[in-house]
Design a protein around this motif. Sequence first.
Motif, PDB file in Angstrom:
ATOM      1  N   GLN A   9       0.595  -1.232   0.173  1.00 59.17           N
ATOM      2  CA  GLN A   9      -0.221   0.467   0.245  1.00 59.17           C
ATOM      3  C   GLN A   9       0.606   1.259   0.131  1.00 59.17           C
ATOM      4  N   LEU A  10       2.460   1.677  -0.412  1.00 57.29           N
ATOM      5  CA  LEU A  10       3.131   2.629  -0.512  1.00 57.29           C
ATOM      6  C   LEU A  10       2.767   3.018  -1.144  1.00 57.29           C
ATOM      7  N   LEU A  11       1.978   3.275  -2.864  1.00 59.19           N
ATOM      8  CA  LEU A  11       0.967   4.232  -3.536  1.00 59.19           C
ATOM      9  C   LEU A  11      -0.788   4.138  -2.908  1.00 59.19           C
ATOM     10  N   TYR A  12      -0.861   3.746  -1.959  1.00 59.19           N
ATOM     11  CA  TYR A  12      -1.873   3.641  -1.608  1.00 59.19           C
ATOM     12  C   TYR A  12      -3.477   4.643  -2.201  1.00 59.19           C
ATOM     13  N   PRO A  13      -3.423   5.389  -3.052  1.00 60.28           N
ATOM     14  CA  PRO A  13      -4.759   6.032  -4.066  1.00 60.28           C
ATOM     15  C   PRO A  13      -4.303   5.238  -5.046  1.00 60.28           C
ATOM     16  N   LEU A  14      -3.497   4.750  -5.506  1.00 60.20           N
ATOM     17  CA  LEU A  14      -3.808   4.022  -6.876  1.00 60.20           C
ATOM     18  C   LEU A  14      -3.229   2.533  -6.692  1.00 60.20           C
ATOM     19  N   THR A  15      -3.684   1.863  -6.130  1.00 55.33           N
ATOM     20  CA  THR A  15      -3.853   0.160  -5.699  1.00 55.33           C
ATOM     21  C   THR A  15      -5.310   0.316  -5.360  1.00 55.33           C
ATOM     22  N   ARG A  16      -6.208  -1.102  -5.409  1.00 58.20           N
ATOM     23  CA  ARG A  16      -7.035  -1.776  -4.993  1.00 58.20           C
ATOM     24  C   ARG A  16      -7.629  -0.804  -3.631  1.00 58.20           C
ATOM     25  N   TYR A  17      -6.786  -1.037  -2.786  1.00 52.10           N
ATOM     26  CA  TYR A  17      -6.915  -1.294  -1.479  1.00 52.10           C
ATOM     27  C   TYR A  17      -7.315   0.539  -0.822  1.00 52.10           C
ATOM     28  N   TYR A  18      -7.316   1.482  -2.281  1.00 49.32           N
ATOM     29  CA  TYR A  18      -8.462   2.313  -1.733  1.00 49.32           C
ATOM     30  C   TYR A  18     -10.209   2.126  -2.254  1.00 49.32           C
ATOM     31  N   GLN A  19     -10.869   2.910  -1.405  1.00 46.63           N
ATOM     32  CA  GLN A  19     -11.861   2.295  -2.245  1.00 46.63           C
ATOM     33  C   GLN A  19     -12.779   3.854  -2.381  1.00 46.63           C
ATOM     34  N   GLY A  20     -12.028   5.304  -2.092  1.00 48.50           N
ATOM     35  CA  GLY A  20     -12.702   6.055  -2.049  1.00 48.50           C
ATOM     36  C   GLY A  20     -13.646   6.541  -3.173  1.00 48.50           C
TER      37      GLY A  20
END
Length: 694
Positions: A650-661
């Motif tokens: 999750q280093l680049l969190y906004p560009l990963t699938r973990y970000y659901q916003g």
Amino acid sequence: MGLPQPAPLLLGLLLLQGVLRPLWGHLVFIPSFIRTPGPVASASLVGGTDDVAVSLSLLQDEAGSLLVPVCGVQNNDTGDWSLTVTSSVDALEVTVRLKRGLRGCPANDTDSFSESPCIVQTLLVSASYNSSCLAHLLIQVEIYANSSTAHNASENMTVTPNQVYQPLGPCPCNLTAGACDVRCCCDQECTSHLIELFRESCFTGVFGGDVNPPFDQLCSAPRAHGVPGWFPLLCVQSSLTNSPFLGYFYQGSVSSGQHASFEGYWHTDPKDFSDFGYKQGDPIMTAEKAYFTIPQVSLAGQCVRSAPVGFLRNFDVWCVTDLGDHLEQDGIINTRIKNGSMGGILTPQVTYEETTDLGKYITSTETLLSAGSAPRNVNVEEHYIFKWNNNTISEIHVRVIRAKINAHQKGIMTQRFTVKFLSYNSDNEKETSGNPGYQLGRPVRALDVGRRREMTTLHLWQPAGRGLCTSATLKPVLFGEDAVSGCLLEVGITENCTQLRAKAVEMLDSLIQATHVAMRGNSDYSDLSDGWLEIIRADAPDAGADPSFGSANGTCWDVPAQLRIRVLISDSGAVEGITQQEILGAEIRVSSTDWRFQCGLTCEHLVDLFLLSASVQFIKIPAQLPRPLTRYQINFTEYDCNRNDVCWPQLLYPLTRYYQGEPYSQCVAKGLLLVSIAVLAMLLSNPWTGRCKA
């Protein structure tokens, strides 16, 4: 300064007696030994305190032994001490107090802490019945000359320092006025000789008087031990007087608040959109453009008397109120409620019923008789039924149960308020729990095939009063809400174990008068194949079977005591974007325990209490099984975000699938835009332009 030589032996016997007596069911003082430095000591005498005499004696040290007085004999040698006994619920509060002042303690202003006590006495409080000692309380009194209790409080006003320039408390460990606090080296009342006794154990930090220490980010502060060499990366250049320990302050005048503005905030005109129809959860409005309110229970457990009623929100609450403060609200028979259409007004249809069972609703009654006082009526139950059609209300029926009490009657009253929304075409109060899936908080629908397919539900106990099973009412099991309940069975020492097991099984079976549960919230009661699941009964006990080793008098083995209901639920889809949940299965399991009679001095005419408990647990099963871990994820746990503080995936969190916003496509587009801007800024910076010119 210590106890006399025989006192430790007497103290040990009294402590042993205080530990064992509760096990025998006798009287006992809590605590059984008190060592006090002041003129007052208190304890509680618990157990059977009826017809118990409490006496005070002053133990005298004669010839190296402490003589214990005889119980039941009047003892006038209490010295300067007095005994006060106050009755409470199942206990006696015993207070021993010094009648005179501390005249025997000489005041010495030059010595603020005497190293030897001026009053050393041993007191004995005895509880007896018919000249027989039942319990003892040993009190060791050690009062010092200049303790905080030996001086009168100073009448001088305390000077509070200005918090802008210095901390409010320069010595936080100074807790005792007029005396030296041990280990508090900043206490001005401690002499240098006393500080030498505990100098090596002084309190440190802010509590010990260092109220203005240099913080770590200060440039002039020395580097702490064990920190890395780069810490702090940046430091603050500031004076020591500017400390974060000074606290918050406000320099200004104090004025009374404007009460009218507060009332205006809470009593503004509510927003009324009922002319265009109600939505689920919208407050029901009256013709006066006010909320239609019914008492409800808040999340904190308190009863809110003016709580708005939400559309399609059912509830069943109990409110407890004091009769002395209770004011009966205006009758709802003249209330005009908006039905949800333009200009539509409804008047509730109210029916009244009378009840004479005051013990069910009013406890701790106390009637104050006065000449010419007429009785008054109070509402103990109010049941509201709203008939709804689409987004409007078609009918309102109210059933009010009233009780007639004395006008000056005192006590605690329990009121019940229920609200139920039924479809306009439903002929009875049997309503579904969802369509098609279950709604959270609605009753779990059940069916008893063996009783002419009787419609029912699963229940839990709702005890009241003493918590006995015979007086406990039942409440339905609500979908998705875990709950625990219980009640008490009265059992005698001569109770037949077979009858006790049969009685326990009967009480537990009364909660589950069903054979099937509905898979969906709208399953048809007349069609057993329409989503009805059979309840699994595991480890059903045999009430008539006795254990092979038998049971002794006052002891029964393997008595059914705990009922556990486990319900498996899952998401079955969605209707108009709303997730639908259904039941996959239900299991009932009964566990047993051993019962032993607990009694005190006599057991013949006493009754013991046996606890029965019931619990329900909803277990959610995922609709799709989770993706199994790969061999790389199993072996290399340093990349597992759930097991480590650093999460590299999750280093680049906004560009990963973990970000659901936001949608993933928008996140990628915004990320590429930022990268392009960064590249353009790099190309137009000075190093690149200088290299191009060269």
